[in-house]
Write a protein that holds these residues in place. Structure first.
Motif, PDB file in Angstrom:
ATOM      1  N   ASP A  67       0.825  -1.203   0.000  1.00  0.00           N
ATOM      2  CA  ASP A  67       0.000   0.000   0.000  1.00  0.00           C
ATOM      3  C   ASP A  67       0.864   1.260   0.000  1.00  0.00           C
ATOM      4  OD1 ASP A  67      -2.667   1.257   0.123  1.00  0.00           O
ATOM      5  OD2 ASP A  67      -1.905   2.010   2.035  1.00  0.00           O
ATOM      6  N   VAL A  68       1.948   1.242   0.760  1.00  0.00           N
ATOM      7  CA  VAL A  68       2.860   2.394   0.770  1.00  0.00           C
ATOM      8  C   VAL A  68       3.412   2.625  -0.631  1.00  0.00           C
ATOM      9  CG1 VAL A  68       5.098   3.220   1.614  1.00  0.00           C
ATOM     10  CG2 VAL A  68       3.448   2.260   3.212  1.00  0.00           C
ATOM     11  N   ARG A  69       3.823   1.549  -1.297  1.00  0.00           N
ATOM     12  CA  ARG A  69       4.375   1.684  -2.653  1.00  0.00           C
ATOM     13  C   ARG A  69       3.304   2.158  -3.630  1.00  0.00           C
ATOM     14  NH1 ARG A  69       7.875   3.681  -5.751  1.00  0.00           N
ATOM     15  NH2 ARG A  69       8.243   2.555  -7.656  1.00  0.00           N
ATOM     16  N   SER A  70       2.096   1.658  -3.497  1.00  0.00           N
ATOM     17  CA  SER A  70       1.010   2.112  -4.377  1.00  0.00           C
ATOM     18  C   SER A  70       0.758   3.602  -4.218  1.00  0.00           C
ATOM     19  CB  SER A  70      -0.284   1.343  -4.078  1.00  0.00           C
ATOM     20  OG  SER A  70      -0.153   0.013  -4.448  1.00  0.00           O
ATOM     21  N   ARG A  71       0.778   4.078  -2.975  1.00  0.00           N
ATOM     22  CA  ARG A  71       0.592   5.519  -2.738  1.00  0.00           C
ATOM     23  C   ARG A  71       1.722   6.328  -3.374  1.00  0.00           C
ATOM     24  NH1 ARG A  71      -3.011   8.735  -0.942  1.00  0.00           N
ATOM     25  NH2 ARG A  71      -1.609   9.762   0.461  1.00  0.00           N
ATOM     26  N   GLN A  72       2.941   5.816  -3.280  1.00  0.00           N
ATOM     27  CA  GLN A  72       4.072   6.509  -3.901  1.00  0.00           C
ATOM     28  C   GLN A  72       3.882   6.600  -5.415  1.00  0.00           C
ATOM     29  OE1 GLN A  72       7.356   4.100  -2.619  1.00  0.00           O
ATOM     30  NE2 GLN A  72       7.696   5.292  -0.751  1.00  0.00           N
ATOM     31  N   ASP A  98      -9.089  18.739  -4.126  1.00  0.00           N
ATOM     32  CA  ASP A  98      -8.908  17.723  -3.101  1.00  0.00           C
ATOM     33  C   ASP A  98      -7.870  18.146  -2.062  1.00  0.00           C
ATOM     34  OD1 ASP A  98      -9.533  15.140  -1.996  1.00  0.00           O
ATOM     35  OD2 ASP A  98      -7.584  14.468  -2.713  1.00  0.00           O
ATOM     36  N   ASP A  99      -6.964  19.041  -2.436  1.00  0.00           N
ATOM     37  CA  ASP A  99      -5.950  19.516  -1.488  1.00  0.00           C
ATOM     38  C   ASP A  99      -6.553  20.361  -0.371  1.00  0.00           C
ATOM     39  OD1 ASP A  99      -3.824  18.291  -2.648  1.00  0.00           O
ATOM     40  OD2 ASP A  99      -3.171  20.039  -3.789  1.00  0.00           O
ATOM     41  N   HIS A 100      -7.665  21.010  -0.671  1.00  0.00           N
ATOM     42  CA  HIS A 100      -8.284  21.907   0.304  1.00  0.00           C
ATOM     43  C   HIS A 100      -9.316  21.149   1.131  1.00  0.00           C
ATOM     44  CE1 HIS A 100      -6.280  24.967  -1.952  1.00  0.00           C
ATOM     45  NE2 HIS A 100      -6.964  24.683  -3.043  1.00  0.00           N
ATOM     46  N   GLY A 101      -9.210  21.283   2.426  1.00  0.00           N
ATOM     47  CA  GLY A 101     -10.205  20.698   3.314  1.00  0.00           C
ATOM     48  C   GLY A 101     -10.130  19.189   3.452  1.00  0.00           C
ATOM     49  N   GLN A 102      -8.953  18.618   3.234  1.00  0.00           N
ATOM     50  CA  GLN A 102      -8.822  17.177   3.403  1.00  0.00           C
ATOM     51  C   GLN A 102      -8.890  16.814   4.875  1.00  0.00           C
ATOM     52  OE1 GLN A 102      -5.376  15.390   1.744  1.00  0.00           O
ATOM     53  NE2 GLN A 102      -5.809  16.016  -0.334  1.00  0.00           N
ATOM     54  N   SER A 103      -9.683  15.824   5.168  1.00  0.00           N
ATOM     55  CA  SER A 103      -9.745  15.290   6.521  1.00  0.00           C
ATOM     56  C   SER A 103      -8.728  14.171   6.646  1.00  0.00           C
ATOM     57  CB  SER A 103     -11.144  14.754   6.800  1.00  0.00           C
ATOM     58  OG  SER A 103     -11.147  14.048   8.018  1.00  0.00           O
ATOM     59  N   THR A 104      -8.110  14.061   7.799  1.00  0.00           N
ATOM     60  CA  THR A 104      -7.125  13.008   8.016  1.00  0.00           C
ATOM     61  C   THR A 104      -7.787  11.639   8.071  1.00  0.00           C
ATOM     62  OG1 THR A 104      -5.794  14.566   9.285  1.00  0.00           O
ATOM     63  CG2 THR A 104      -5.289  12.243   9.564  1.00  0.00           C
ATOM     64  N   PHE A 105      -9.005  11.573   8.588  1.00  0.00           N
ATOM     65  CA  PHE A 105      -9.652  10.292   8.804  1.00  0.00           C
ATOM     66  C   PHE A 105     -10.594   9.871   7.682  1.00  0.00           C
ATOM     67  CE2 PHE A 105      -8.717  12.063  13.021  1.00  0.00           C
ATOM     68  CZ  PHE A 105      -7.790  11.120  13.426  1.00  0.00           C
ATOM     69  N   ILE A 106     -11.106  10.830   6.933  1.00  0.00           N
ATOM     70  CA  ILE A 106     -12.043  10.504   5.858  1.00  0.00           C
ATOM     71  C   ILE A 106     -11.232  10.370   4.568  1.00  0.00           C
ATOM     72  CG2 ILE A 106     -14.174  11.153   4.686  1.00  0.00           C
ATOM     73  CD1 ILE A 106     -14.507  10.740   7.703  1.00  0.00           C
ATOM     74  N   ILE A 112      -7.779   1.935   4.757  1.00  0.00           N
ATOM     75  CA  ILE A 112      -6.978   0.774   4.364  1.00  0.00           C
ATOM     76  C   ILE A 112      -5.945   0.457   5.429  1.00  0.00           C
ATOM     77  CG2 ILE A 112      -5.221  -0.004   2.717  1.00  0.00           C
ATOM     78  CD1 ILE A 112      -6.862   1.465   0.526  1.00  0.00           C
ATOM     79  N   ARG A 113      -5.230   1.465   5.867  1.00  0.00           N
ATOM     80  CA  ARG A 113      -4.172   1.221   6.849  1.00  0.00           C
ATOM     81  C   ARG A 113      -4.723   0.856   8.216  1.00  0.00           C
ATOM     82  NH1 ARG A 113       0.305   5.579   4.740  1.00  0.00           N
ATOM     83  NH2 ARG A 113       0.625   4.521   2.756  1.00  0.00           N
ATOM     84  N   ALA A 114      -5.879   1.370   8.576  1.00  0.00           N
ATOM     85  CA  ALA A 114      -6.490   0.987   9.854  1.00  0.00           C
ATOM     86  C   ALA A 114      -6.860  -0.498   9.837  1.00  0.00           C
ATOM     87  CB  ALA A 114      -7.725   1.841  10.132  1.00  0.00           C
ATOM     88  N   LEU A 115      -7.416  -0.969   8.724  1.00  0.00           N
ATOM     89  CA  LEU A 115      -7.764  -2.384   8.631  1.00  0.00           C
ATOM     90  C   LEU A 115      -6.523  -3.272   8.618  1.00  0.00           C
ATOM     91  CD1 LEU A 115     -10.755  -2.237   6.153  1.00  0.00           C
ATOM     92  CD2 LEU A 115     -10.811  -2.923   8.539  1.00  0.00           C
ATOM     93  N   ILE A 116      -5.487  -2.853   7.916  1.00  0.00           N
ATOM     94  CA  ILE A 116      -4.248  -3.639   7.895  1.00  0.00           C
ATOM     95  C   ILE A 116      -3.622  -3.666   9.287  1.00  0.00           C
ATOM     96  CG2 ILE A 116      -1.896  -3.750   6.969  1.00  0.00           C
ATOM     97  CD1 ILE A 116      -3.011  -2.657   4.314  1.00  0.00           C
ATOM     98  N   ALA A 117      -3.591  -2.517   9.959  1.00  0.00           N
ATOM     99  CA  ALA A 117      -3.020  -2.461  11.313  1.00  0.00           C
ATOM    100  C   ALA A 117      -3.848  -3.299  12.283  1.00  0.00           C
ATOM    101  CB  ALA A 117      -2.943  -1.012  11.795  1.00  0.00           C
ATOM    102  N   GLY A 118      -5.161  -3.254  12.150  1.00  0.00           N
ATOM    103  CA  GLY A 118      -6.018  -4.075  12.997  1.00  0.00           C
ATOM    104  C   GLY A 118      -5.767  -5.559  12.793  1.00  0.00           C
TER     105      GLY A 118
END
Length: 138
Positions: A67-72, A98-106, A112-118
């Motif tokens: 996932d990290v590589r895909s984001r890169q 999309d750069d304006h008003g981005q939420s960290t959680f939404i 994806i990362r929350a599910l992988i970490a879980g």
């Protein structure tokens, strides 16, 4: 193929690959979790639980790296797409907006990362449970 098509195809391909990888992770995790629950229910040897938990840990770590590589790879096309958007009317500039008003959680990344970490934490808990069971046998 012009520059716009090239950037768009690069972004589209990598976005699709990221979602396909995540879908595969979810399916693989369901099977792994089913194996863990079956092993616990049937009272399998603690070493089996430790191996299953280790498998879940490895799968989670591998998919995190993917996932990290895909984001890169996705981020490589964004500056070029934003530059091309400057020729479009303001409402059509989706990458710039999309750069304006981005939420960290939404964000897909958070989900994806929350599910992988879980899943990683669940794997660690299964390994720990197996270790405790092994000590109880001794």
């Amino acid at each position: 193929m012009n520059e716009q098509q090239y950037l768009f195809e690069h972004y589209r391909f990598n976005a699709e690959q990221r979602l396909k990888a995540f879908n595969f992770f979810v399916v693989l995790s369901m099977f792994a979790d089913g194996g863990v629950f079956t092993a616990i229910e049937k009272g399998f040897h603690p070493i089996i639980l430790m191996l299953l938990g280790g498998f879940v840990l490895i799968v989670s770590a591998v998919f995190w790296v993917m996932d990290v590589r895909s984001r890169q790879l996705l981020s490589l096309a964004v500056p070029g797409l934003k530059a091309m958007e400057q020729q479009l009317p303001e409402p059509a500039r989706v990458f710039c907006r999309d750069d304006h008003g981005q939420s960290t959680f939404i964000r897909y990344t958070f989900a994806i990362r929350a599910l992988i970490a879980g899943q990683f934490l669940c794997g660690a808990a299964v390994v720990f449970y197996g270790v405790l069971g092994l000590f109880n046998l001794l």
